[in-house]
Design a protein around this motif. Structure first.
Motif, PDB file in Angstrom:
ATOM      1  N   GLY A  37      -7.219  -9.236  -7.485  1.00  0.00           N
ATOM      2  CA  GLY A  37      -5.828  -8.821  -7.451  1.00  0.00           C
ATOM      3  C   GLY A  37      -5.713  -7.317  -7.276  1.00  0.00           C
ATOM      4  O   GLY A  37      -6.708  -6.579  -7.292  1.00  0.00           O
ATOM      5  N   ILE A  38      -4.472  -6.841  -7.127  1.00  0.00           N
ATOM      6  CA  ILE A  38      -4.239  -5.429  -6.870  1.00  0.00           C
ATOM      7  C   ILE A  38      -3.136  -4.916  -7.784  1.00  0.00           C
ATOM      8  O   ILE A  38      -2.111  -5.576  -7.970  1.00  0.00           O
ATOM      9  N   ASP A  39      -3.357  -3.764  -8.366  1.00  0.00           N
ATOM     10  CA  ASP A  39      -2.371  -3.128  -9.231  1.00  0.00           C
ATOM     11  C   ASP A  39      -1.121  -2.764  -8.422  1.00  0.00           C
ATOM     12  O   ASP A  39      -1.216  -2.389  -7.257  1.00  0.00           O
ATOM     13  N   ARG A  40       0.038  -2.846  -9.041  1.00  0.00           N
ATOM     14  CA  ARG A  40       1.291  -2.558  -8.340  1.00  0.00           C
ATOM     15  C   ARG A  40       1.304  -1.151  -7.753  1.00  0.00           C
ATOM     16  O   ARG A  40       1.736  -0.953  -6.616  1.00  0.00           O
ATOM     17  N   GLU A  41       0.858  -0.166  -8.532  1.00  0.00           N
ATOM     18  CA  GLU A  41       0.858   1.214  -8.046  1.00  0.00           C
ATOM     19  C   GLU A  41      -0.080   1.390  -6.856  1.00  0.00           C
ATOM     20  O   GLU A  41       0.235   2.104  -5.895  1.00  0.00           O
ATOM     21  N   GLN A  42      -1.230   0.742  -6.930  1.00  0.00           N
ATOM     22  CA  GLN A  42      -2.171   0.827  -5.808  1.00  0.00           C
ATOM     23  C   GLN A  42      -1.592   0.192  -4.555  1.00  0.00           C
ATOM     24  O   GLN A  42      -1.765   0.712  -3.442  1.00  0.00           O
ATOM     25  N   LEU A  43      -0.922  -0.931  -4.718  1.00  0.00           N
ATOM     26  CA  LEU A  43      -0.307  -1.584  -3.566  1.00  0.00           C
ATOM     27  C   LEU A  43       0.779  -0.703  -2.973  1.00  0.00           C
ATOM     28  O   LEU A  43       0.896  -0.584  -1.745  1.00  0.00           O
ATOM     29  N   ALA A  44       1.559  -0.062  -3.825  1.00  0.00           N
ATOM     30  CA  ALA A  44       2.601   0.841  -3.344  1.00  0.00           C
ATOM     31  C   ALA A  44       1.989   2.022  -2.596  1.00  0.00           C
ATOM     32  O   ALA A  44       2.497   2.433  -1.533  1.00  0.00           O
ATOM     33  N   ASP A  45       0.894   2.576  -3.113  1.00  0.00           N
ATOM     34  CA  ASP A  45       0.239   3.696  -2.435  1.00  0.00           C
ATOM     35  C   ASP A  45      -0.304   3.285  -1.072  1.00  0.00           C
ATOM     36  O   ASP A  45      -0.361   4.100  -0.140  1.00  0.00           O
ATOM     37  N   THR A  46      -0.725   2.037  -0.941  1.00  0.00           N
ATOM     38  CA  THR A  46      -1.224   1.547   0.347  1.00  0.00           C
ATOM     39  C   THR A  46      -0.085   1.400   1.348  1.00  0.00           C
ATOM     40  O   THR A  46      -0.226   1.773   2.521  1.00  0.00           O
ATOM     41  N   ILE A  47       1.031   0.869   0.903  1.00  0.00           N
ATOM     42  CA  ILE A  47       2.175   0.660   1.801  1.00  0.00           C
ATOM     43  C   ILE A  47       2.800   1.987   2.216  1.00  0.00           C
ATOM     44  O   ILE A  47       3.179   2.177   3.374  1.00  0.00           O
ATOM     45  N   TRP A  48       2.869   2.936   1.260  1.00  0.00           N
ATOM     46  CA  TRP A  48       3.469   4.246   1.543  1.00  0.00           C
ATOM     47  C   TRP A  48       2.430   5.333   1.275  1.00  0.00           C
ATOM     48  O   TRP A  48       2.466   6.005   0.241  1.00  0.00           O
ATOM     49  N   PRO A  49       1.475   5.537   2.182  1.00  0.00           N
ATOM     50  CA  PRO A  49       0.372   6.486   1.941  1.00  0.00           C
ATOM     51  C   PRO A  49       0.821   7.939   1.818  1.00  0.00           C
ATOM     52  O   PRO A  49       0.108   8.757   1.223  1.00  0.00           O
ATOM     53  N   ASP A  50       1.987   8.278   2.358  1.00  0.00           N
ATOM     54  CA  ASP A  50       2.490   9.645   2.243  1.00  0.00           C
ATOM     55  C   ASP A  50       3.302   9.863   0.970  1.00  0.00           C
ATOM     56  O   ASP A  50       3.890  10.924   0.768  1.00  0.00           O
ATOM     57  N   GLU A  81       1.428 -24.928  -5.613  1.00  0.00           N
ATOM     58  CA  GLU A  81       1.304 -23.724  -6.406  1.00  0.00           C
ATOM     59  C   GLU A  81       1.701 -22.506  -5.580  1.00  0.00           C
ATOM     60  O   GLU A  81       1.461 -22.452  -4.369  1.00  0.00           O
ATOM     61  N   PRO A  82       2.311 -21.492  -6.193  1.00  0.00           N
ATOM     62  CA  PRO A  82       2.656 -20.270  -5.453  1.00  0.00           C
ATOM     63  C   PRO A  82       1.398 -19.563  -4.975  1.00  0.00           C
ATOM     64  O   PRO A  82       0.393 -19.503  -5.700  1.00  0.00           O
ATOM     65  N   LEU A  83       1.433 -19.032  -3.762  1.00  0.00           N
ATOM     66  CA  LEU A  83       0.268 -18.354  -3.206  1.00  0.00           C
ATOM     67  C   LEU A  83       0.157 -16.915  -3.696  1.00  0.00           C
ATOM     68  O   LEU A  83      -0.944 -16.369  -3.771  1.00  0.00           O
ATOM     69  N   LEU A  84       1.279 -16.301  -4.004  1.00  0.00           N
ATOM     70  CA  LEU A  84       1.292 -14.918  -4.453  1.00  0.00           C
ATOM     71  C   LEU A  84       1.926 -14.860  -5.839  1.00  0.00           C
ATOM     72  O   LEU A  84       3.102 -15.183  -6.006  1.00  0.00           O
ATOM     73  N   ILE A  85       1.135 -14.464  -6.817  1.00  0.00           N
ATOM     74  CA  ILE A  85       1.632 -14.453  -8.187  1.00  0.00           C
ATOM     75  C   ILE A  85       1.512 -13.052  -8.772  1.00  0.00           C
ATOM     76  O   ILE A  85       0.684 -12.234  -8.336  1.00  0.00           O
ATOM     77  N   ALA A  86       2.362 -12.752  -9.759  1.00  0.00           N
ATOM     78  CA  ALA A  86       2.309 -11.491 -10.499  1.00  0.00           C
ATOM     79  C   ALA A  86       1.758 -11.791 -11.882  1.00  0.00           C
ATOM     80  O   ALA A  86       2.206 -12.723 -12.559  1.00  0.00           O
ATOM     81  N   ARG A  87       0.771 -10.981 -12.305  1.00  0.00           N
ATOM     82  CA  ARG A  87       0.134 -11.234 -13.592  1.00  0.00           C
ATOM     83  C   ARG A  87      -0.376  -9.913 -14.166  1.00  0.00           C
ATOM     84  O   ARG A  87      -1.217  -9.248 -13.553  1.00  0.00           O
ATOM     85  N   GLY A  88       0.149  -9.547 -15.329  1.00  0.00           N
ATOM     86  CA  GLY A  88      -0.329  -8.345 -16.005  1.00  0.00           C
ATOM     87  C   GLY A  88      -0.211  -7.084 -15.187  1.00  0.00           C
ATOM     88  O   GLY A  88      -1.122  -6.248 -15.210  1.00  0.00           O
ATOM     89  N   GLY A  89       0.884  -6.935 -14.453  1.00  0.00           N
ATOM     90  CA  GLY A  89       1.067  -5.741 -13.645  1.00  0.00           C
ATOM     91  C   GLY A  89       0.284  -5.734 -12.351  1.00  0.00           C
ATOM     92  O   GLY A  89       0.195  -4.706 -11.675  1.00  0.00           O
ATOM     93  N   ARG A  90      -0.300  -6.875 -11.987  1.00  0.00           N
ATOM     94  CA  ARG A  90      -1.081  -6.982 -10.758  1.00  0.00           C
ATOM     95  C   ARG A  90      -0.562  -8.141  -9.927  1.00  0.00           C
ATOM     96  O   ARG A  90       0.009  -9.104 -10.447  1.00  0.00           O
ATOM     97  N   TYR A  91      -0.770  -8.042  -8.635  1.00  0.00           N
ATOM     98  CA  TYR A  91      -0.446  -9.131  -7.717  1.00  0.00           C
ATOM     99  C   TYR A  91      -1.740  -9.798  -7.283  1.00  0.00           C
ATOM    100  O   TYR A  91      -2.738  -9.136  -6.984  1.00  0.00           O
ATOM    101  N   LEU A  92      -1.699 -11.118  -7.243  1.00  0.00           N
ATOM    102  CA  LEU A  92      -2.893 -11.889  -6.891  1.00  0.00           C
ATOM    103  C   LEU A  92      -2.544 -12.910  -5.813  1.00  0.00           C
ATOM    104  O   LEU A  92      -1.593 -13.686  -5.960  1.00  0.00           O
ATOM    105  N   LEU A  93      -3.301 -12.886  -4.723  1.00  0.00           N
ATOM    106  CA  LEU A  93      -3.110 -13.834  -3.629  1.00  0.00           C
ATOM    107  C   LEU A  93      -4.105 -14.973  -3.783  1.00  0.00           C
ATOM    108  O   LEU A  93      -5.314 -14.757  -3.893  1.00  0.00           O
ATOM    109  N   GLN A  94      -3.599 -16.205  -3.806  1.00  0.00           N
ATOM    110  CA  GLN A  94      -4.441 -17.389  -3.924  1.00  0.00           C
ATOM    111  C   GLN A  94      -4.259 -18.234  -2.664  1.00  0.00           C
ATOM    112  O   GLN A  94      -3.270 -18.945  -2.534  1.00  0.00           O
TER     113      GLN A  94
END
Length: 262
Positions: free
Chosen positions: A32-45, A75-88
């Motif tokens: 999975g990926i932390d929310r902040e890390q995912l945001a930094d990837t989407i908006w690198p600037d 089952e949902p393919l994209l879930i939120a868990r403990g501040g992280r997103y996980l793709l299944q």
């Protein structure tokens, strides 16, 4: 980034941000990926001031797309868990980058075992899967790191494809893949040695010698170093061997390190 079903046209995400999110979620899906890390990837600037709500909007669009493309999955393919997103991903789903890395590693192993036909086939598969650039329209530290890793996989697969073709006396493809390896990695000595072997196999010893001189010039002018002992040995072998002698097939390429690519 797209999803393909058998015998159906690829379905492409219309949202550029959702494409980036899907790419990182695929790469990071074991943990999975932390929310902040995912945001930094989407908006690198730098993410917007309202990045939390903006990220939720991106994730919502991605969830809707995944649900549409996998309507039979309960089952949902994209879930939120403990501040992280996980793709299944559903059972049986394949990710091209995973397939490419697996094929490259298996090709190198087959070459070491002397199964040159299998090595050639698997290496060509890996090269084909990595033809396009990774997230070509996006920049950022994470994207650059993945591109670098995938480029290593591609060049290693090209070398395996060339060396396997040489072992099979397939001079056309041996030269083709060696030339492509050098274009992608102009300072990589093993790629030049693939060219030398292919030309020598084709009876073009003069061209093989020219390739060595090209390598020597590139290394001296760009890096200030001499060719390695392996390249020097290949050169001396060209000078000492008779025209009719077939080349020694290069030692097996080192297997691509196993990364968690997706």
């Amino acid at each position: 980034m797209s999803i393909e079903h058998d015998r159906e046209a690829p379905q492409v995400l219309s949202s550029h941000q959702a494409q980036i999110a899907l790419a990182r979620l695929c790469v990071e899906r074991p943990t999975g990926i932390d929310r902040e890390q995912l945001a930094d990837t989407i908006w690198p600037d730098g993410p917007p001031s309202t990045w939390a709500s903006a990220l939720r909007s991106v994730v919502s669009r991605l969830r809707a797309f995944l649900s549409k493309e996998s309507p039979t999955t309960s089952e949902p393919l994209l879930i939120a868990r403990g501040g992280r997103y996980l793709l299944q991903l559903p059972e049986g789903a394949q990710v091209d980058v995973d397939r490419a890395e697996s094929a490259a590693v298996s090709a190198a192993a087959a070459y070491r075992d002397g199964d040159h036909g299998t090595a050639q086939r698997l290496a060509v598969t890996a090269v084909s899967l990595l033809r396009g650039p990774f997230l070509a329209s996006h920049e950022g530290e994470w994207v650059d790191s993945v591109r670098s890793r995938l480029e290593e996989v591609r060049v290693s697969a090209l070398e395996t494809a060339s060396n396997s073709s040489s072992a099979l006396s397939d001079t056309h493809h041996a030269l083709r893949y060696a030339d492509e390896a050098v274009r992608h990695a102009p300072f990589r000595e093993s790629a030049y040695r693939c060219q030398m072997t292919a030309h020598r196999l084709a009876g073009n010893r003069a061209e093989a010698l020219r390739i060595y001189q090209q390598l020597r010039t590139v290394l001296a002018e760009e890096l200030g170093i001499d060719p390695s002992p392996e390249s020097e040995a290949a050169y001396l072998g060209l000078l000492s061997s008779p025209w009719s002698m077939l080349p020694d097939i290069p030692s097996p390429p080192q297997a691509v390190p196993s990364h968690a690519l997706s």
